[in-house]
Design an enzyme around this catalytic site. Structure first.
Site, short mmCIF file in Angstrom:
data_model
loop_
_atom_site.label_atom_id
_atom_site.label_comp_id
_atom_site.label_asym_id
_atom_site.label_seq_id
_atom_site.Cartn_x
_atom_site.Cartn_y
_atom_site.Cartn_z
N CYS A 61 -33.01 7.85 -59.10
CA CYS A 61 -32.31 6.84 -58.18
C CYS A 61 -31.45 5.37 -58.56
O CYS A 61 -32.17 4.81 -59.77
CB CYS A 61 -33.52 6.03 -57.55
SG CYS A 61 -33.10 4.53 -56.39
N CYS A 65 -35.83 7.47 -51.46
CA CYS A 65 -36.75 6.88 -53.06
C CYS A 65 -37.78 6.63 -52.76
O CYS A 65 -38.36 5.90 -51.73
CB CYS A 65 -36.44 6.41 -53.65
SG CYS A 65 -36.79 6.44 -55.43
N CYS A 107 -39.20 3.93 -54.56
CA CYS A 107 -38.90 2.26 -54.33
C CYS A 107 -38.36 2.33 -52.52
O CYS A 107 -38.24 1.00 -52.45
CB CYS A 107 -37.65 2.31 -54.73
SG CYS A 107 -36.15 2.85 -54.75
N CYS A 156 -27.57 15.35 -48.25
CA CYS A 156 -25.95 14.30 -48.58
C CYS A 156 -26.02 12.78 -48.92
O CYS A 156 -26.86 12.20 -47.77
CB CYS A 156 -25.59 14.88 -46.78
SG CYS A 156 -23.99 13.95 -46.16
#
Length: 136
Positions: free
Chosen positions: A53, A99, A102, A124
Site C-alpha cells: 500500500c 487496504c 488503512c 484492477c
C-alpha cells in the site's frame, strides 16, 4: 472524509494523510479517485517482489499474481490473505477494494471475465495506490 482502517495505528486524519501523500496519492487513496488508463507506473511492470500500500506500507500483492489484462491498470488475480477489503459500490455494479490496514482506495475487483487465472478475478489497481518492493 475521515480515514478508515483498523486499530493498528494506520488510521490518520485527512490533514495527516495530506502531509504524507502526494496530491495525486491523496486524490486516489483517500478520495477514491482513478488514474487515467495506461498512465500508471506499474501498468506494464513485471518485477519480482511485493506490491505494498502506498499509504501505509502494508503488503498487498505478490508479483506472481500480477497479469496483463489489457485494461490499462495493473491487474492481479488475488491479494495477500487479509490484506484487502471488498465493498460493493452502492449501485451494485462494481466491488471496491481497499487496504485492510488503512482503508486506502486501491481500485475495483471483477469476477468471471474469463481470464485464465486461478481465481478468474481481476483486481484492477491504481499504480498510485501501490509501491513495489523488489525481492531480495
Amino acid at each position: 472524509m475521515a480515514s478508515s482502517g483498523d486499530s493498528s495505528g494506520k488510521q490518520r486524519s485527512d490533514e495527516e494523510w495530506r502531509a504524507v501523500l502526494s496530491p495525486e496519492q491523496f486524490r486516489i487513496l483517500r478520495l477514491k479517485g482513478t488514474e487515467l488508463p495506461g498512465t500508471g507506473e506499474y501498468n506494464k511492470f513485471y518485477g519480482d517482489g511485493v506490491y505494498n500500500c502506498a499509504g501505509c506500507g502494508t503488503p498487498l500483492y505478490k508479483s506472481t499474481t500480477k497479469f496483463d489484462s489489457g485494461c490499462g491498470w495493473p491487474a492481479f488475480f488475488e491479494g495477500l490473505p487479509g490484506a484487502i477489503n471488498r465493498t460493493p459500490d452502492p449501485d451494485g455494479r462494481r466491488v471496491e477494494i481497499t487496504c485492510a490496514a488503512c482503508g486506502g482506495h486501491l481500485g475495483h475487483v471483477f469476477k468471471g471475465e474469463g481470464f485464465k487465472t486461478p481465481t478468474d478475478e481481476r483486481h484492477c489497481v491504481n499504480s498510485v495506490s501501490i509501491k513495489f518492493t523488489p525481492a531480495s
